[in-house]
Design a protein around this motif. Structure first.
Motif, PDB file in Angstrom:
ATOM      1  N   TYR A 196      -9.409  -6.621   1.297  1.00  0.00           N
ATOM      2  CA  TYR A 196      -9.222  -6.662  -0.159  1.00  0.00           C
ATOM      3  C   TYR A 196      -9.225  -5.247  -0.743  1.00  0.00           C
ATOM      4  CZ  TYR A 196      -9.988 -11.741  -0.246  1.00  0.00           C
ATOM      5  OH  TYR A 196      -9.882 -13.099  -0.071  1.00  0.00           O
ATOM      6  N   ALA A 197     -10.116  -4.384  -0.230  1.00  0.00           N
ATOM      7  CA  ALA A 197     -10.165  -3.007  -0.726  1.00  0.00           C
ATOM      8  C   ALA A 197      -8.840  -2.296  -0.477  1.00  0.00           C
ATOM      9  CB  ALA A 197     -11.314  -2.251  -0.052  1.00  0.00           C
ATOM     10  N   LEU A 198      -8.308  -2.422   0.729  1.00  0.00           N
ATOM     11  CA  LEU A 198      -7.026  -1.797   1.043  1.00  0.00           C
ATOM     12  C   LEU A 198      -5.909  -2.388   0.178  1.00  0.00           C
ATOM     13  CD1 LEU A 198      -7.318  -1.671   4.934  1.00  0.00           C
ATOM     14  CD2 LEU A 198      -7.613   0.212   3.316  1.00  0.00           C
ATOM     15  N   GLN A 199      -5.990  -3.694  -0.069  1.00  0.00           N
ATOM     16  CA  GLN A 199      -4.977  -4.354  -0.895  1.00  0.00           C
ATOM     17  C   GLN A 199      -4.975  -3.794  -2.312  1.00  0.00           C
ATOM     18  OE1 GLN A 199      -5.581  -8.601  -1.955  1.00  0.00           O
ATOM     19  NE2 GLN A 199      -3.617  -8.960  -0.937  1.00  0.00           N
ATOM     20  N   TRP A 200      -6.163  -3.605  -2.874  1.00  0.00           N
ATOM     21  CA  TRP A 200      -6.241  -3.059  -4.232  1.00  0.00           C
ATOM     22  C   TRP A 200      -5.670  -1.639  -4.283  1.00  0.00           C
ATOM     23  CZ3 TRP A 200      -6.463  -5.563  -8.481  1.00  0.00           C
ATOM     24  CH2 TRP A 200      -7.165  -6.764  -8.576  1.00  0.00           C
ATOM     25  N   TRP A 201      -5.944  -0.839  -3.260  1.00  0.00           N
ATOM     26  CA  TRP A 201      -5.427   0.530  -3.249  1.00  0.00           C
ATOM     27  C   TRP A 201      -3.913   0.545  -3.069  1.00  0.00           C
ATOM     28  CZ3 TRP A 201     -10.000   1.898   0.393  1.00  0.00           C
ATOM     29  CH2 TRP A 201     -11.154   2.069  -0.380  1.00  0.00           C
ATOM     30  N   VAL A 202      -3.377  -0.411  -2.334  1.00  0.00           N
ATOM     31  CA  VAL A 202      -1.920  -0.536  -2.227  1.00  0.00           C
ATOM     32  C   VAL A 202      -1.330  -0.904  -3.586  1.00  0.00           C
ATOM     33  CG1 VAL A 202      -0.056  -1.924  -1.228  1.00  0.00           C
ATOM     34  CG2 VAL A 202      -1.899  -1.074   0.240  1.00  0.00           C
ATOM     35  N   PHE A 203      -2.002  -1.805  -4.308  1.00  0.00           N
ATOM     36  CA  PHE A 203      -1.554  -2.155  -5.658  1.00  0.00           C
ATOM     37  C   PHE A 203      -1.536  -0.909  -6.546  1.00  0.00           C
ATOM     38  CE2 PHE A 203      -3.201  -6.803  -5.288  1.00  0.00           C
ATOM     39  CZ  PHE A 203      -2.069  -7.132  -4.569  1.00  0.00           C
ATOM     40  N   GLY A 204      -2.572  -0.067  -6.416  1.00  0.00           N
ATOM     41  CA  GLY A 204      -2.623   1.154  -7.209  1.00  0.00           C
ATOM     42  C   GLY A 204      -1.473   2.085  -6.885  1.00  0.00           C
ATOM     43  N   ALA A 205      -1.169   2.233  -5.593  1.00  0.00           N
ATOM     44  CA  ALA A 205      -0.045   3.078  -5.190  1.00  0.00           C
ATOM     45  C   ALA A 205       1.271   2.507  -5.715  1.00  0.00           C
ATOM     46  CB  ALA A 205      -0.012   3.204  -3.665  1.00  0.00           C
ATOM     47  N   PHE A 206       1.386   1.183  -5.693  1.00  0.00           N
ATOM     48  CA  PHE A 206       2.604   0.539  -6.200  1.00  0.00           C
ATOM     49  C   PHE A 206       2.736   0.767  -7.707  1.00  0.00           C
ATOM     50  CE2 PHE A 206       4.898  -3.232  -7.830  1.00  0.00           C
ATOM     51  CZ  PHE A 206       6.106  -3.058  -7.158  1.00  0.00           C
ATOM     52  N   ALA A 207       1.595   0.737  -8.418  1.00  0.00           N
ATOM     53  CA  ALA A 207       1.635   0.992  -9.863  1.00  0.00           C
ATOM     54  C   ALA A 207       2.128   2.409 -10.146  1.00  0.00           C
ATOM     55  CB  ALA A 207       0.240   0.776 -10.461  1.00  0.00           C
ATOM     56  N   VAL A 208       1.694   3.396  -9.336  1.00  0.00           N
ATOM     57  CA  VAL A 208       2.172   4.774  -9.510  1.00  0.00           C
ATOM     58  C   VAL A 208       3.682   4.844  -9.269  1.00  0.00           C
ATOM     59  CG1 VAL A 208       2.041   7.116  -8.566  1.00  0.00           C
ATOM     60  CG2 VAL A 208      -0.049   5.791  -8.935  1.00  0.00           C
ATOM     61  N   PHE A 209       4.113   4.150  -8.188  1.00  0.00           N
ATOM     62  CA  PHE A 209       5.559   4.147  -7.880  1.00  0.00           C
ATOM     63  C   PHE A 209       6.351   3.546  -9.028  1.00  0.00           C
ATOM     64  CE2 PHE A 209       9.081   1.457  -6.351  1.00  0.00           C
ATOM     65  CZ  PHE A 209       9.953   2.435  -5.907  1.00  0.00           C
ATOM     66  N   MET A 210       5.922   2.409  -9.564  1.00  0.00           N
ATOM     67  CA  MET A 210       6.653   1.752 -10.639  1.00  0.00           C
ATOM     68  C   MET A 210       6.644   2.600 -11.904  1.00  0.00           C
ATOM     69  SD  MET A 210       8.086  -0.857  -9.432  1.00  0.00           S
ATOM     70  CE  MET A 210       8.681  -1.522 -10.999  1.00  0.00           C
ATOM     71  N   TRP A 211       5.491   3.270 -12.158  1.00  0.00           N
ATOM     72  CA  TRP A 211       5.428   4.155 -13.337  1.00  0.00           C
ATOM     73  C   TRP A 211       6.459   5.264 -13.215  1.00  0.00           C
ATOM     74  CZ3 TRP A 211       4.015   9.335 -12.617  1.00  0.00           C
ATOM     75  CH2 TRP A 211       4.014  10.107 -13.789  1.00  0.00           C
ATOM     76  N   TRP A 212       6.521   5.897 -12.051  1.00  0.00           N
ATOM     77  CA  TRP A 212       7.468   6.997 -11.856  1.00  0.00           C
ATOM     78  C   TRP A 212       8.911   6.509 -11.986  1.00  0.00           C
ATOM     79  CZ3 TRP A 212       7.754  12.032 -11.914  1.00  0.00           C
ATOM     80  CH2 TRP A 212       8.847  12.669 -11.337  1.00  0.00           C
ATOM     81  N   ARG A 213       9.188   5.369 -11.403  1.00  0.00           N
ATOM     82  CA  ARG A 213      10.546   4.855 -11.449  1.00  0.00           C
ATOM     83  C   ARG A 213      10.954   4.496 -12.871  1.00  0.00           C
ATOM     84  NH1 ARG A 213      12.999  -0.079  -7.745  1.00  0.00           N
ATOM     85  NH2 ARG A 213      15.089  -0.094  -8.700  1.00  0.00           N
ATOM     86  N   MET A 214      10.072   3.778 -13.579  1.00  0.00           N
ATOM     87  CA  MET A 214      10.419   3.365 -14.944  1.00  0.00           C
ATOM     88  C   MET A 214      10.497   4.569 -15.876  1.00  0.00           C
ATOM     89  SD  MET A 214       8.070  -0.086 -15.187  1.00  0.00           S
ATOM     90  CE  MET A 214       8.574  -0.469 -16.873  1.00  0.00           C
TER      91      MET A 214
END
Length: 249
Positions: free
Chosen positions: A215-233
């Motif tokens: 679960y901890a790794l999953q949350w950190w992956v979500f955080g990385a995905f949020a950074v990616f989506m922020w940069w893209r948008m």
């Protein structure tokens, strides 16, 4: 366009909301991941405490002779009260190493309410004549261990066996036997033999609480995905803004 103008385009009203949302999302994901990692560490510490800080209890009432050996009994320190069976019913368990030497354990049945718990009294480099057993009811400390599963042939002429295999011993001794055995830690019942050090509980496996670590790794992956989506948008928004300015001009 000046550098100041380029920076200001990153903070247009539409992008400011996106930046705030991205920061909140990343901080939330990081904190949730740290929380789950903390739960993982806590579960490991709890498991380690359960294995290493088990209080000694009386053997009587802890485990019925008809019950199998379970994990709650493994390496369990106990105080045993019983009567040793006749000395000629003892067995040497051969090929047991201690202090870099190969010898044998002296295994003796201890009678408790008519049933027998096999007890390792001690170790000898040169097994031979069976030592006498303590007389009458005795109380001593020991550590419970599961019966050994490897095949063990009993030699009635030498009184030896290849391992502490309870099913084999059931065919040798006239008692119902508990499904495990005890290693005595009390020199008073060793018959002058060297005490056998009980196995120490192993370190806790990293898989304890593995779901929380995942679960901890999953949350950190979500955080990385949020950074990616922020940069893209954000970059797409800026590109659309530049295209609009270019078309207007």
């Amino acid at each position: 366009m000046t550098r100041g103008g380029a920076v200001r385009r990153w903070f247009t009203p539409g992008l400011v909301g996106l930046h705030v949302f991205a920061v909140v999302a990343v901080v939330f994901c990081v904190l949730m991941g740290l929380w789950q990692a903390g739960v993982y560490d806590s579960r490991k510490e709890g498991e380690r405490a359960d294995k290493q800080d088990v209080p000694r209890v009386a053997f009587a009432g802890l485990w019925d002779v008809a019950e199998p050996f379970t994990s709650r009994l493994n390496h369990r320190p106990v105080t045993i009260t019983g009567t040793f069976a006749p000395a000629d019913q003892q067995v040497w368990v051969v090929d047991k190493e201690q202090d870099g030497r190969t010898g044998a354990w002296l295994l003796a049945p201890v009678l408790i309410d008519g049933d027998a718990l096999m007890v390792v009294r001690g170790w000898s480099a040169t097994p031979g004549e069976l030592p006498a057993v303590p007389r009458g009811a005795v109380t001593f400390d020991g550590v419970l261990e599961p019966g050994e599963g490897n095949a063990a042939a009993y030699d009635p002429d030498r009184g030896t066996i290849g391992s502490v295999r309870i099913p084999t011993l059931l065919n040798v001794l006239p008692y119902d036997l508990w499904a495990g055995y005890a290693i005595s830690t009390d020199a008073a019942v060793s018959g002058g033999l060297d005490l056998v050090p009980p196995p120490q509980p192993g370190d806790v496996s990293w898989t304890v609480g593995l779901r929380n670590l995942a679960y901890a790794l999953q949350w950190w992956v979500f955080g990385a995905f949020a950074v990616f989506m922020w940069w893209r948008m954000a970059t797409e928004s800026r590109a659309a803004s530049r295209a609009k300015v270019a078309s207007d001009s």
